[in-house]
Design a protein around this motif. Structure first.
Motif, PDB file in Angstrom:
ATOM      1  N   GLU A  58       0.826  -1.208   0.000  1.00  0.00           N
ATOM      2  CA  GLU A  58       0.000   0.000   0.000  1.00  0.00           C
ATOM      3  C   GLU A  58       0.858   1.254   0.000  1.00  0.00           C
ATOM      4  OE1 GLU A  58      -3.762  -1.815   2.594  1.00  0.00           O
ATOM      5  OE2 GLU A  58      -2.322  -0.459   3.546  1.00  0.00           O
ATOM      6  N   THR A 111       0.357   4.892   1.730  1.00  0.00           N
ATOM      7  CA  THR A 111      -0.463   5.684   2.652  1.00  0.00           C
ATOM      8  C   THR A 111      -0.038   7.142   2.568  1.00  0.00           C
ATOM      9  OG1 THR A 111      -0.621   3.786   4.147  1.00  0.00           O
ATOM     10  CG2 THR A 111      -1.249   5.933   5.031  1.00  0.00           C
ATOM     11  N   GLU A 141      -3.618  10.213   9.117  1.00  0.00           N
ATOM     12  CA  GLU A 141      -3.657   9.457   7.876  1.00  0.00           C
ATOM     13  C   GLU A 141      -4.761  10.020   6.998  1.00  0.00           C
ATOM     14  OE1 GLU A 141      -5.255   5.089   6.840  1.00  0.00           O
ATOM     15  OE2 GLU A 141      -3.659   5.093   8.345  1.00  0.00           O
ATOM     16  N   VAL A 153      -5.428   5.911   1.650  1.00  0.00           N
ATOM     17  CA  VAL A 153      -4.560   4.790   1.286  1.00  0.00           C
ATOM     18  C   VAL A 153      -4.790   4.450  -0.182  1.00  0.00           C
ATOM     19  CG1 VAL A 153      -3.930   2.400   1.755  1.00  0.00           C
ATOM     20  CG2 VAL A 153      -4.637   3.885   3.643  1.00  0.00           C
TER      21      VAL A 153
END
Length: 356
Positions: free
Chosen positions: A289, A291, A300, A303
């Motif tokens: 992934e 992010t 965050e 993603v």
């Protein structure tokens, strides 16, 4: 209700036509709304269909050209808008580990486990290998000095080497002692004042290119650093690797140092980093992934999913709107983004207590 056979045939024909338009020069349909293209690294020879593990990607500042290299020793160039293959560069004799465009977009530096750094001219006409320099060991990383007159390399060995591109081919590079003999990452600050390198022992060593004095070592937990990135404004240095956190050092009047802020990025290990703008940091990991984090609030943001292998390399255009990722899954993916208008992740932000 059963669909009449003629209608089914028409629908199938439309689908096949759509696929035909995008299955060109290795480009395939994207698997998420943010992806623009998926480029596949085919074998080096016409009869070789073995996929290539991707460990180096670069994008020109204007976002128009992409370069990628990997374990087949070749470097491929594509048009970033449509995925059309432009060139296949063949000078390295071993795994290509790093690639970066100069600020002018017309020169590309690549490094390899064959102990060499190559400088390519990508102007009008066929690409030309204009500089080939031998380093002291297998190379892992390369960075342009912002003035475009030198490149820094690091890898297996105890030295950071800075090659003056105006010097004679046999001129010795400037050498600085690294913190370990397995250095995986190197980066210049945007103003060219600082150059940083790090590797197996986790120590980020920085050299001030203006003031006199020895190098500065930043705090470490002893775990391997695989990626370094300065923010475009030069105010933040990010380091990631086998540690459970990406460390963020903020610049002050004395440079970089002190206790860093942290982004807790477990369970994946970090292999690549790139700032989209002054505060949005892309982190590529072994969870397959990418992010996107807010480096200031340490929240965050979103993603990016699509890769099926470790995201080994990241690069971003100057405006932060085009991100390129390379992976062990043998693909290069192109993502069109707006750093100022990113969604917020639905999961809780994984952040450490602020220490600054």
């Amino acid at each position: 209700m059963r669909i009449p056979s003629t209608r089914a045939a028409t629908m199938l024909a439309l689908v096949l036509c759509t696929l035909a338009l995008v299955l060109c020069a290795g480009a395939t349909l994207a698997s998420s709304p943010a992806e623009r293209l998926v480029l596949r690294m085919r074998g080096a020879e016409a009869d070789d269909n073995r996929p290539t593990v991707v460990t180096a990607v670069a994008i020109s500042g204007d976002g128009q050209r992409i370069a990628a290299g990997g374990d087949d020793h070749h470097v491929r160039i594509w048009n970033a808008a449509d995925g059309v293959a432009l060139n296949n560069l063949t000078a390295h004799g071993d795994w290509v580990r790093g690639a970066r465009f100069a600020a002018d977009g017309r020169r590309l530096a690549t490094v390899s486990a064959d102990h060499t750094v190559c400088l390519w001219s990508l102007g009008v006409g066929s690409p030309e290998l204009v500089v080939r320099r031998l380093a002291g060991g297998a190379l892992q990383a390369v960075a342009w000095r912002p003035d475009g007159q030198a490149v820094a390399t690091a890898g297996f060995g105890d030295s950071l080497r800075v090659f003056d591109l105006d010097a004679a081919d046999d001129a010795a590079p400037e050498e600085q002692g690294c913190a370990c003999e397995d250095t995986r990452a190197v980066a210049f600050s945007p103003d060219g004042r600082w150059v940083a390198a790090a590797g197996r022992n986790g120590v980020v060593r920085m050299w001030d290119q203006v003031a006199s004095g020895g190098p500065r070592d930043l705090p470490s937990d002893g775990r391997r650093v695989r990626a370094l990135a300065f923010s475009p404004d030069g105010e933040t240095l990010a380091a990631g690797g086998d540690s459970p956190a990406v460390r963020l050092w903020r610049r002050d009047r004395d440079g970089f140092g002190g206790v860093p802020d942290e982004l807790l990025v477990r369970p994946g290990k970090v292999h690549s980093l790139a700032f989209l703008d002054e505060r949005v940091l892309a982190v590529g990991d072994t969870q397959n992934e990418i992010t996107l984090w807010d480096a200031e609030t340490r929240a965050e943001r979103t993603v990016l999913r699509g890769h099926t292998g470790t995201v080994a390399a990241l690069a971003v255009s100057d405006d932060g709107r085009r991100l390129v990722s390379g992976s062990f899954d043998t693909t290069v993916r192109v993502w069109d983004l707006d750093p100022a208008n990113l969604p917020v992740a639905t999961t809780a932000a994984k952040t450490a207590p602020k220490t600054r």
